[in-house]
Scaffold this motif. Structure first.
Motif, PDB file in Angstrom:
ATOM      1  N   PRO A  49      -3.689 -14.475  -3.547  1.00 56.26           N
ATOM      2  CA  PRO A  49      -4.774 -13.625  -4.022  1.00 56.26           C
ATOM      3  C   PRO A  49      -4.331 -12.159  -4.036  1.00 56.26           C
ATOM      4  N   ALA A  50      -4.719 -11.464  -5.080  1.00 58.75           N
ATOM      5  CA  ALA A  50      -4.311 -10.071  -5.269  1.00 58.75           C
ATOM      6  C   ALA A  50      -5.249  -9.140  -4.520  1.00 58.75           C
ATOM      7  N   HIS A  51      -4.661  -8.067  -4.007  1.00 60.59           N
ATOM      8  CA  HIS A  51      -5.468  -7.068  -3.325  1.00 60.59           C
ATOM      9  C   HIS A  51      -4.909  -5.681  -3.604  1.00 60.59           C
ATOM     10  N   CYS A  52      -5.739  -4.698  -3.390  1.00 56.49           N
ATOM     11  CA  CYS A  52      -5.350  -3.307  -3.536  1.00 56.49           C
ATOM     12  C   CYS A  52      -5.782  -2.599  -2.263  1.00 56.49           C
ATOM     13  N   PRO A  53      -4.999  -1.710  -1.691  1.00 55.76           N
ATOM     14  CA  PRO A  53      -3.720  -1.232  -2.186  1.00 55.76           C
ATOM     15  C   PRO A  53      -2.650  -2.313  -2.079  1.00 55.76           C
ATOM     16  N   ASN A  54      -1.705  -2.262  -3.000  1.00 51.57           N
ATOM     17  CA  ASN A  54      -0.630  -3.253  -2.988  1.00 51.57           C
ATOM     18  C   ASN A  54       0.531  -2.716  -2.149  1.00 51.57           C
TER      19      ASN A  54
ATOM     20  N   MET B 166       2.420   0.638  -2.899  1.00 52.32           N
ATOM     21  CA  MET B 166       1.740   1.935  -2.863  1.00 52.32           C
ATOM     22  C   MET B 166       2.094   2.695  -1.588  1.00 52.32           C
ATOM     23  N   PRO B 167       2.232   4.024  -1.702  1.00 57.26           N
ATOM     24  CA  PRO B 167       2.551   4.818  -0.508  1.00 57.26           C
ATOM     25  C   PRO B 167       1.391   4.818   0.485  1.00 57.26           C
ATOM     26  N   LEU B 168       1.716   4.879   1.750  1.00 55.45           N
ATOM     27  CA  LEU B 168       0.716   4.829   2.808  1.00 55.45           C
ATOM     28  C   LEU B 168      -0.303   5.956   2.707  1.00 55.45           C
ATOM     29  N   TRP B 169       0.128   7.133   2.259  1.00 57.80           N
ATOM     30  CA  TRP B 169      -0.788   8.277   2.203  1.00 57.80           C
ATOM     31  C   TRP B 169      -1.918   8.065   1.203  1.00 57.80           C
ATOM     32  N   SER B 170      -1.729   7.199   0.227  1.00 56.61           N
ATOM     33  CA  SER B 170      -2.768   6.984  -0.783  1.00 56.61           C
ATOM     34  C   SER B 170      -3.600   5.743  -0.488  1.00 56.61           C
ATOM     35  N   SER B 171      -3.558   5.303   0.746  1.00 58.76           N
ATOM     36  CA  SER B 171      -4.246   4.072   1.135  1.00 58.76           C
ATOM     37  C   SER B 171      -5.760   4.198   1.101  1.00 58.76           C
ATOM     38  N   HIS B 172      -6.409   3.090   0.905  1.00 59.50           N
ATOM     39  CA  HIS B 172      -7.861   2.961   0.998  1.00 59.50           C
ATOM     40  C   HIS B 172      -8.130   1.588   1.581  1.00 59.50           C
TER      41      HIS B 172
ATOM     42  N   TYR C 161     -11.783   1.320  -5.862  1.00 58.49           N
ATOM     43  CA  TYR C 161     -11.507   2.537  -5.096  1.00 58.49           C
ATOM     44  C   TYR C 161     -10.637   3.518  -5.863  1.00 58.49           C
ATOM     45  N   CYS C 162      -9.462   3.061  -6.299  1.00 59.90           N
ATOM     46  CA  CYS C 162      -8.496   3.991  -6.890  1.00 59.90           C
ATOM     47  C   CYS C 162      -8.330   3.838  -8.400  1.00 59.90           C
ATOM     48  N   GLY C 163      -8.901   2.775  -8.974  1.00 57.04           N
ATOM     49  CA  GLY C 163      -8.826   2.595 -10.416  1.00 57.04           C
ATOM     50  C   GLY C 163      -7.538   1.952 -10.910  1.00 57.04           C
ATOM     51  N   THR C 164      -6.655   1.543  -9.993  1.00 57.19           N
ATOM     52  CA  THR C 164      -5.423   0.883 -10.414  1.00 57.19           C
ATOM     53  C   THR C 164      -5.779  -0.389 -11.176  1.00 57.19           C
TER      54      THR C 164
ATOM     55  N   LYS D 102      -1.763   7.850 -18.420  1.00 60.47           N
ATOM     56  CA  LYS D 102      -2.127   6.445 -18.339  1.00 60.47           C
ATOM     57  C   LYS D 102      -1.008   5.704 -17.623  1.00 60.47           C
ATOM     58  N   VAL D 103      -1.314   5.179 -16.444  1.00 58.35           N
ATOM     59  CA  VAL D 103      -0.336   4.417 -15.671  1.00 58.35           C
ATOM     60  C   VAL D 103      -0.414   2.962 -16.117  1.00 58.35           C
ATOM     61  N   PRO D 104       0.728   2.340 -16.385  1.00 56.06           N
ATOM     62  CA  PRO D 104       0.680   0.943 -16.823  1.00 56.06           C
ATOM     63  C   PRO D 104       0.095   0.042 -15.733  1.00 56.06           C
ATOM     64  N   ALA D 105      -0.527  -1.039 -16.149  1.00 54.38           N
ATOM     65  CA  ALA D 105      -1.129  -1.992 -15.213  1.00 54.38           C
ATOM     66  C   ALA D 105      -0.044  -2.664 -14.378  1.00 54.38           C
ATOM     67  N   VAL D 106      -0.392  -2.980 -13.150  1.00 54.41           N
ATOM     68  CA  VAL D 106       0.510  -3.724 -12.266  1.00 54.41           C
ATOM     69  C   VAL D 106       0.463  -5.182 -12.713  1.00 54.41           C
ATOM     70  N   GLU D 107       1.607  -5.738 -13.065  1.00 55.67           N
ATOM     71  CA  GLU D 107       1.668  -7.108 -13.560  1.00 55.67           C
ATOM     72  C   GLU D 107       1.927  -8.065 -12.405  1.00 55.67           C
ATOM     73  N   LEU D 108       1.112  -9.104 -12.289  1.00 57.53           N
ATOM     74  CA  LEU D 108       1.196 -10.055 -11.190  1.00 57.53           C
ATOM     75  C   LEU D 108       1.451 -11.465 -11.689  1.00 57.53           C
TER      76      LEU D 108
END
Length: 64
Positions: free
Chosen positions: A17-22, A25-31, A48-51, A5-11
């Motif tokens: 406005p928030a967006h993902c990927p943030n 995040m590493p470029l290789w895991s981009s969406h 997309y990634c469930g973050t 379980k990865v902790p939530a990203v706190e903003l």
């Protein structure tokens, strides 16, 4: 399979406005970039990634 379980990203308000990927995040895991809608509970999840993202307590979201 063991899922961690990865902790939530706190903003804060300055991160909206928030967006993902943030940016952290590493470029290789981009969406494709998706903007997040926060519920009344201050939580949002990337389709997309469930973050998971959460607003810091006391953060006020201004609506235009």
């Amino acid at each position: 399979m063991n899922h961690k379980k990865v902790p939530a990203v706190e903003l804060e308000a300055k991160d909206l406005p928030a967006h993902c990927p943030n940016p952290a995040m590493p470029l290789w895991s981009s969406h494709p970039r998706v903007f997040l809608d926060f519920g009344h509970d201050g939580l949002a999840k990337c389709p997309y990634c469930g973050t998971e993202y959460m607003l810091k307590p006391g953060t006020v979201v201004s609506h235009h």
